[in-house]
Scaffold this motif. Structure first.
Motif, PDB file in Angstrom:
ATOM      1  N   SER A  34       1.175  -0.761   0.467  1.00 47.39           N
ATOM      2  CA  SER A  34      -0.037   0.126  -0.770  1.00 47.39           C
ATOM      3  C   SER A  34       0.544   1.158   0.525  1.00 47.39           C
ATOM      4  O   SER A  34       0.634   2.280  -0.825  1.00 47.39           O
ATOM      5  CB  SER A  34      -0.109   0.108   1.364  1.00 47.39           C
ATOM      6  OG  SER A  34      -0.278   0.076   2.396  1.00 47.39           O
ATOM      7  N   LEU A  35       1.806   1.370   1.116  1.00 45.86           N
ATOM      8  CA  LEU A  35       2.918   2.162   0.473  1.00 45.86           C
ATOM      9  C   LEU A  35       3.875   2.471  -0.543  1.00 45.86           C
ATOM     10  O   LEU A  35       4.013   3.964  -0.507  1.00 45.86           O
ATOM     11  CB  LEU A  35       3.326   2.584   2.061  1.00 45.86           C
ATOM     12  CG  LEU A  35       2.988   2.482   3.527  1.00 45.86           C
ATOM     13  CD1 LEU A  35       3.781   2.670   4.540  1.00 45.86           C
ATOM     14  CD2 LEU A  35       2.209   3.403   3.696  1.00 45.86           C
ATOM     15  N   ALA A  36       3.837   0.953  -0.924  1.00 47.52           N
ATOM     16  CA  ALA A  36       4.597   1.256  -2.249  1.00 47.52           C
ATOM     17  C   ALA A  36       4.081   1.837  -3.515  1.00 47.52           C
ATOM     18  O   ALA A  36       4.392   2.930  -4.378  1.00 47.52           O
ATOM     19  CB  ALA A  36       4.821  -0.329  -2.712  1.00 47.52           C
ATOM     20  N   VAL A  37       2.610   2.009  -3.797  1.00 48.29           N
ATOM     21  CA  VAL A  37       1.782   2.669  -4.371  1.00 48.29           C
ATOM     22  C   VAL A  37       1.793   3.812  -3.899  1.00 48.29           C
ATOM     23  O   VAL A  37       1.580   4.880  -5.090  1.00 48.29           O
ATOM     24  CB  VAL A  37       0.143   1.854  -4.555  1.00 48.29           C
ATOM     25  CG1 VAL A  37      -0.911   2.626  -5.326  1.00 48.29           C
ATOM     26  CG2 VAL A  37       0.566   0.544  -5.425  1.00 48.29           C
ATOM     27  N   ALA A  38       1.180   4.652  -2.748  1.00 50.20           N
ATOM     28  CA  ALA A  38       1.748   5.575  -2.118  1.00 50.20           C
ATOM     29  C   ALA A  38       3.020   6.523  -2.922  1.00 50.20           C
ATOM     30  O   ALA A  38       2.592   7.401  -3.455  1.00 50.20           O
ATOM     31  CB  ALA A  38       1.452   5.883  -0.810  1.00 50.20           C
ATOM     32  N   GLY A  39       3.820   5.581  -2.824  1.00 47.21           N
ATOM     33  CA  GLY A  39       5.032   5.847  -3.457  1.00 47.21           C
ATOM     34  C   GLY A  39       5.393   6.685  -4.572  1.00 47.21           C
ATOM     35  O   GLY A  39       5.935   7.046  -5.093  1.00 47.21           O
TER      36      GLY A  39
END
Length: 241
Positions: free
Chosen positions: A100-105
């Motif tokens: 989820s945070l990789a997508v945000a990145g």
């Protein structure tokens, strides 16, 4: 104090390199996410906190510049959470970002985010409502002007071919969340049924309740920018300011 928030879905398919030939199908969702992040930048925050669902290994804090990748989806493609640290590299002991945070990145990278320092927090999907709300309150107190990027999908049970198969309750659950996000209704987000959310595989429930805690008393206005269920999964994009 929370001054703005953006809510985005977090399927790896948002990343064109992962979606490959199916990438155009989520162009509208990507555009809505870009618009929502633009609201965050316009709020002139002192700090951006990114919150998203995470498995056991990805829970907790992730510093600016932390690495993530989509190797688990067959693509040798990496991202960072915000700009690289001033020393040019993250700490050697740093964990990889949850998906989820990789997508945000990736989303922040395509908007060339530079409005404020960034940090990430991976939240366990089963986290109780009270703890989610308390975490949100703590996040909002970290700076005078805090912005929040909240990652999370709605139900995964909207069609027969959905990851969780068809559940007749899914459309109503997603509609309730959409109304709450459109109205910046903190009380409605706090009242989401955690057990039902888990049964419907709604990974965004805990992050949305973190948002509710952070936004309590902030008197923000909401706008729903995207509400569709491609692949039988509810994807919602909203901006609060």
């Amino acid at each position: 104090m929370l001054v703005a928030a953006a809510v985005c879905p977090c399927p790896p398919l948002l990343v064109p390199e992962v979606a490959a030939g199916a990438a155009p199908e989520l162009d509208a969702a990507r555009a809505a996410c870009t618009d929502a992040i633009g609201v965050l930048a316009a709020s002139r925050p002192d700090r951006l906190v990114v919150v998203g669902p995470a498995g056991q290994s990805g829970r907790g804090p992730h510093p600016q510049g932390a690495h993530g990748s989509f190797r688990g989806f067959g693509v040798d493609f990496g991202v960072r959470l915000g700009a690289a640290p001033a020393d040019g590299q993250a700490q050697a002991s740093e964990r990889e970002l949850p998906v989820s945070l990789a997508v945000a990145g990736w989303l922040l990278g395509r908007t060339e985010w530079s409005a404020a320092p960034v940090e990430g927090i991976g939240v366990g999907e089963p986290l109780e409502t009270e703890r989610c709300v308390r975490a949100g309150e703590e996040i909002a107190a970290r700076a005078d002007r805090v912005a929040l990027l909240v990652m999370g999908d709605a139900s995964a049970c909207r069609t027969l071919k959905a990851p969780g198969y068809l559940d007749e309750r899914a459309a109503g659950f997603d509609a309730d969340v959409a109304r709450a996000l459109a109205a910046a209704d903190v009380a409605a987000l706090k009242a989401l049924d955690t057990e039902l959310a888990q049964e419907l595989k709604a990974a965004g429930r805990a992050p949305w309740q973190v948002l509710a805690g952070a936004a309590d008393g902030a008197d923000l206005n909401g706008e729903l920018l995207f509400d569709e269920a491609p692949y039988g999964v509810g994807y919602l994009v909203a901006a609060w300011s």
